[in-house]
Structures are given as structure tokens and as C-alpha cells.
Write a protein that holds these residues in place. Structure first.
Motif, PDB file in Angstrom:
ATOM      1  N   SER A   9       0.815  -1.219   0.000  1.00  0.00           N
ATOM      2  CA  SER A   9       0.000   0.000   0.000  1.00  0.00           C
ATOM      3  C   SER A   9       0.849   1.271   0.000  1.00  0.00           C
ATOM      4  O   SER A   9       0.520   2.240  -0.684  1.00  0.00           O
ATOM      5  N   MET A  10       1.944   1.294   0.737  1.00  0.00           N
ATOM      6  CA  MET A  10       2.743   2.519   0.782  1.00  0.00           C
ATOM      7  C   MET A  10       3.430   2.790  -0.562  1.00  0.00           C
ATOM      8  O   MET A  10       3.516   3.943  -1.003  1.00  0.00           O
ATOM      9  N   ASP A  11       3.898   1.736  -1.220  1.00  0.00           N
ATOM     10  CA  ASP A  11       4.506   1.927  -2.531  1.00  0.00           C
ATOM     11  C   ASP A  11       3.451   2.455  -3.508  1.00  0.00           C
ATOM     12  O   ASP A  11       3.718   3.342  -4.329  1.00  0.00           O
ATOM     13  N   PHE A  12       2.260   1.899  -3.395  1.00  0.00           N
ATOM     14  CA  PHE A  12       1.148   2.326  -4.236  1.00  0.00           C
ATOM     15  C   PHE A  12       0.838   3.811  -3.996  1.00  0.00           C
ATOM     16  O   PHE A  12       0.680   4.586  -4.941  1.00  0.00           O
ATOM     17  N   ILE A  13       0.782   4.195  -2.726  1.00  0.00           N
ATOM     18  CA  ILE A  13       0.483   5.592  -2.384  1.00  0.00           C
ATOM     19  C   ILE A  13       1.555   6.523  -2.973  1.00  0.00           C
ATOM     20  O   ILE A  13       1.239   7.563  -3.566  1.00  0.00           O
ATOM     21  N   PHE A  14       2.814   6.134  -2.866  1.00  0.00           N
ATOM     22  CA  PHE A  14       3.871   7.004  -3.397  1.00  0.00           C
ATOM     23  C   PHE A  14       3.853   7.047  -4.928  1.00  0.00           C
ATOM     24  O   PHE A  14       4.344   8.004  -5.526  1.00  0.00           O
ATOM     25  N   ASN A  25      12.201  10.552  -2.371  1.00  0.00           N
ATOM     26  CA  ASN A  25      12.776   9.216  -2.549  1.00  0.00           C
ATOM     27  C   ASN A  25      13.100   8.550  -1.210  1.00  0.00           C
ATOM     28  O   ASN A  25      12.856   7.357  -1.016  1.00  0.00           O
ATOM     29  N   GLN A  26      13.644   9.339  -0.298  1.00  0.00           N
ATOM     30  CA  GLN A  26      13.962   8.780   1.021  1.00  0.00           C
ATOM     31  C   GLN A  26      12.678   8.402   1.766  1.00  0.00           C
ATOM     32  O   GLN A  26      12.596   7.370   2.428  1.00  0.00           O
ATOM     33  N   ALA A  27      11.670   9.252   1.632  1.00  0.00           N
ATOM     34  CA  ALA A  27      10.387   8.971   2.293  1.00  0.00           C
ATOM     35  C   ALA A  27       9.784   7.678   1.746  1.00  0.00           C
ATOM     36  O   ALA A  27       9.288   6.836   2.501  1.00  0.00           O
ATOM     37  N   LYS A  42      11.348   5.218   0.450  1.00  0.00           N
ATOM     38  CA  LYS A  42      12.191   4.093   0.899  1.00  0.00           C
ATOM     39  C   LYS A  42      11.828   3.688   2.337  1.00  0.00           C
ATOM     40  O   LYS A  42      11.595   2.512   2.617  1.00  0.00           O
ATOM     41  N   ILE A  43      11.767   4.660   3.228  1.00  0.00           N
ATOM     42  CA  ILE A  43      11.507   4.284   4.625  1.00  0.00           C
ATOM     43  C   ILE A  43      10.037   3.907   4.843  1.00  0.00           C
ATOM     44  O   ILE A  43       9.695   3.223   5.810  1.00  0.00           O
ATOM     45  N   ALA A  44       9.172   4.345   3.926  1.00  0.00           N
ATOM     46  CA  ALA A  44       7.754   3.966   4.049  1.00  0.00           C
ATOM     47  C   ALA A  44       7.543   2.519   3.639  1.00  0.00           C
ATOM     48  O   ALA A  44       6.736   1.799   4.237  1.00  0.00           O
ATOM     49  N   THR A  45       8.278   2.077   2.626  1.00  0.00           N
ATOM     50  CA  THR A  45       8.028   0.747   2.073  1.00  0.00           C
ATOM     51  C   THR A  45       8.899  -0.342   2.705  1.00  0.00           C
ATOM     52  O   THR A  45       8.504  -1.504   2.740  1.00  0.00           O
ATOM     53  N   ASP A  46      10.061   0.024   3.199  1.00  0.00           N
ATOM     54  CA  ASP A  46      10.930  -0.993   3.795  1.00  0.00           C
ATOM     55  C   ASP A  46      10.593  -1.147   5.281  1.00  0.00           C
ATOM     56  O   ASP A  46      11.013  -0.357   6.130  1.00  0.00           O
ATOM     57  N   THR A  47       9.837  -2.190   5.588  1.00  0.00           N
ATOM     58  CA  THR A  47       9.434  -2.420   6.982  1.00  0.00           C
ATOM     59  C   THR A  47      10.050  -3.712   7.517  1.00  0.00           C
ATOM     60  O   THR A  47       9.572  -4.292   8.485  1.00  0.00           O
ATOM     61  N   SER A  48      11.104  -4.180   6.832  1.00  0.00           N
ATOM     62  CA  SER A  48      11.688  -5.471   7.209  1.00  0.00           C
ATOM     63  C   SER A  48      12.292  -5.463   8.618  1.00  0.00           C
ATOM     64  O   SER A  48      12.140  -6.417   9.375  1.00  0.00           O
ATOM     65  N   GLU A  49      12.949  -4.369   8.986  1.00  0.00           N
ATOM     66  CA  GLU A  49      13.565  -4.306  10.320  1.00  0.00           C
ATOM     67  C   GLU A  49      12.707  -3.491  11.286  1.00  0.00           C
ATOM     68  O   GLU A  49      12.348  -3.943  12.353  1.00  0.00           O
ATOM     69  N   LYS A  50      12.420  -2.279  10.871  1.00  0.00           N
ATOM     70  CA  LYS A  50      11.657  -1.347  11.705  1.00  0.00           C
ATOM     71  C   LYS A  50      10.573  -0.686  10.856  1.00  0.00           C
ATOM     72  O   LYS A  50      10.663  -0.671   9.628  1.00  0.00           O
ATOM     73  N   ILE A  51       9.571  -0.129  11.518  1.00  0.00           N
ATOM     74  CA  ILE A  51       8.494   0.559  10.798  1.00  0.00           C
ATOM     75  C   ILE A  51       8.567   2.052  11.123  1.00  0.00           C
ATOM     76  O   ILE A  51       8.476   2.439  12.296  1.00  0.00           O
ATOM     77  N   SER A  52       8.740   2.847  10.087  1.00  0.00           N
ATOM     78  CA  SER A  52       8.833   4.304  10.281  1.00  0.00           C
ATOM     79  C   SER A  52       7.452   4.882  10.570  1.00  0.00           C
ATOM     80  O   SER A  52       6.471   4.512   9.929  1.00  0.00           O
ATOM     81  N   THR A  53       7.381   5.791  11.545  1.00  0.00           N
ATOM     82  CA  THR A  53       6.120   6.487  11.827  1.00  0.00           C
ATOM     83  C   THR A  53       6.390   7.981  11.953  1.00  0.00           C
ATOM     84  O   THR A  53       7.518   8.392  12.217  1.00  0.00           O
TER      85      THR A  53
END
Ligand code: SF4
Length: 291
Positions: free
Chosen positions: A158-163, A233-235, A237-248
Motif C-alpha cells: 500500500s505505501m509503494d502504491f500511495i507514493f 525518494n527517502q520517504a 524508501k523508509i515507508a516501504t521498507d518495513t523489514s527491520e523497523k516501521i517508520s512512523t
């Protein structure tokens, strides 16, 4: 006379919340109320539109102008209200089922139109109200009520879709962090354009894979990582990569982009609001033709 400040009492409803014990909707309910109070908005100065779903049970638990519409259609009716009267901030709320299955087309077009409104996603990765079916955001393999052997479809990213929709405001919160959520909602309402707020919400009854405790351990605040919210681009990246931590927090904001009404040549210089220009037309004689 200067109106008194908004208070919790203004929003107080006698109707009791009926969500399951431990439901993330309690935290979201508190954060929305706090945000509106801190923004200085009285209940009659803001419109809240609800979709169908567990979150929709909030519609009579907060006093004021409320609209509880059809499943998957909340963005369309809320954007109509935002266009009709830009003086009243509009907040639309939906679950992930209503938004990313039934209503996904409305989301796409509201975002590319950059309507001036806030959208809050109650993201519990399932259809809670109808007892735990898989939604478009349920991870593949999870055993849900209509897929007891595990879902066979990949979830929508969903986050990749939103971006991919060229957003002007994207944030993510967690129902267990009410203070941060309050600040996110305030920033979203103050944003000029379409604000997308994804709230990761605990659903202890049906979501056994992203529990409150799991989210508590995984989520971090991007403010602590000195994130630049203007860096697309950074946003992403951190929105879609939730493998380790989830950005909020507020992940991305583009300021100064004209919203839909500001782009319309025909509305430039017009002082009145669309809601003032609607005339009352008596259709009685017209309908008599068909009787
Ligand atoms: Fe909350 Fe889930 Fe219960 Fe719905 S089913 S009220 S989302 S805990």
C-alpha cells in the motif's frame, strides 16, 4: 463575542464505544478528539465522514457534523463536501477493506486531484466488522476466517502504491502512540491538499500477526532519525521498507502545491463557495409528468 476554546466536553457523546477490549480504535478515537481540540476546532467547525467498518462505529461517539456513508465510498462523499465548502476542514476515515478493495478507485482519483482533505486509514489488515476476512493488506499465508488454510494472494504494497500516486502528504502512525498520532493528525489537517494518514491499528480479535506488542516493538519515530520530510525518494524508501523497523510520523510533505479548487480557472477570483451557489429548485411539476 470570542468563542470559548474547544474542549473534550464539546465532543463528548453519551454513546459508549463498543469495540472489543484492546482494540486500536480506542487510541485513534482519543487522538482524533485531542487533535481537533488542539487545533481549536469546535465540533460544528469540522466534518468527519465515516466508511463502513469497525472504525465507523466512531461516527456517533464524537459529537458534531458526521456522515456515515456506504462501504468503500467515503472518499467520494468527503471530497464532494470539501469542494462544496472549503471553509470546513473535512476528515474521511476508512478501514483497509473499504479503502483498498471496494474504494480503491476513489483513493486514486482523490490523490491525483489533490483534493484539500484529510484521509485516515484504520489499517488493521483485515475486515474486522464482518468477523476477520482477509483484506487486500493481509499478508499472504495468514489464516483468516474465510481462508482457514491461509490466504493465497500477495498483499498490496500500500505505501509503494500511495507514493506512485504523487502524494503531497503521507504519514504513518500507530494506535498505541496517541501523542504522536495527535500531532500527525494536526499536521494532516493543516496541510493544503490531500493528506494520507495510515494508522497501524491493533485488532486483537482477528489480527494475530501484527499485534499491539509487535507494533510497539517495531515502530520508530522518524523525528528521532532526523528524517527530511521533503525528500520524496527517502520517504518512499523508509515507508516501504518495513523489514527491520516501521517508520512512523510525517514521512513526506510537499508544500505549496495547488489543490484541486486552486487549479480551476473558473473559480479564480470567485468569493462565494459552491455551497452558497446551490439554488433550491422545486421538482414537483417535473416529476408529475411521470406519475
Ligand atoms: Fe477492533 Fe478488531 Fe474488534 Fe473490530 S474486530 S472492534 S477492529 S478488535
Amino acid at each position: 463575542m470570542i468563542p470559548s476554546k474547544a474542549s473534550a466536553q464539546d465532543y463528548h457523546s453519551e454513546n459508549l464505544c463498543t469495540w472489543c477490549d484492546g482494540c486500536g480504535n480506542y487510541g485513534i478515537h482519543s487522538a482524533i478528539k485531542r487533535a481537533l481540540i488542539e487545533l481549536g476546532l469546535k465540533p460544528y467547525q469540522v466534518l468527519l465522514c465515516f466508511d463502513v467498518g469497525c472504525h465507523g462505529n466512531m461516527s456517533d461517539k464524537l459529537l458534531g457534523y458526521r456522515f456515515h456513508g456506504l462501504h468503500g465510498r467515503v472518499i467520494s462523499l468527503a471530497s464532494g463536501a470539501a469542494l462544496a465548502n472549503p471553509d470546513v476542514p473535512v476528515i474521511a476515515l476508512s478501514g483497509d477493506g473499504g479503502c483498498f478493495s471496494e474504494g480503491i478507485g476513489h483513493l486514486v482519483h482523490a490523490m491525483r486531484s489533490n483534493y484539500n482533505m484529510t484521509f485516515i486509514l484504520h489499517n488493521n489488515s483485515n475486515y474486522g466488522l464482518t468477523t476477520g476476512q482477509a483484506s487486500a493488506l493481509t499478508p499472504r499465508g495468514e489464516q483468516m476466517n474465510t481462508s482457514p488454510l491461509g490466504t493465497v494472494e500477495d498483499p498490496l504494497n500500500s505505501m509503494d502504491f500511495i507514493f506512485s500516486l504523487n502524494p503531497t502528504f503521507v504519514a504513518r502512525g500507530f494506535s498505541g502512540n496517541i501523542r504522536q498520532l495527535t500531532d500527525i493528525i494536526k499536521a494532516a489537517v493543516n496541510h493544503q491538499g490531500f493528506s494520507y494518514v495510515d494508522i497501524l491499528q491493533g485488532c486483537p480479535t482477528y489480527n494475530k500477526f501484527a499485534t499491539h506488542e509487535y507494533l510497539l516493538g517495531k515502530c520508530y519515530d522518524v523525528k528521532d532519525a532526523n528524517h527530511d520530510t521533503s525528500d520524496f525518494n527517502q520517504a518512499r524508501k523508509i515507508a516501504t521498507d518495513t523489514s527491520e523497523k516501521i517508520s512512523t510520523g510525517v514521512l513526506y510533505q510537499a508544500k505549496g502545491i495547488p489543490h484541486f479548487l486552486e487549479r480551476l480557472e473558473a473559480r479564480k477570483g470567485v468569493e462565494t463557495r459552491l455551497v452558497d451557489e446551490v439554488s433550491e429548485i422545486n421538482m414537483e411539476d417535473y416529476f408529475k409528468k411521470f406519475m
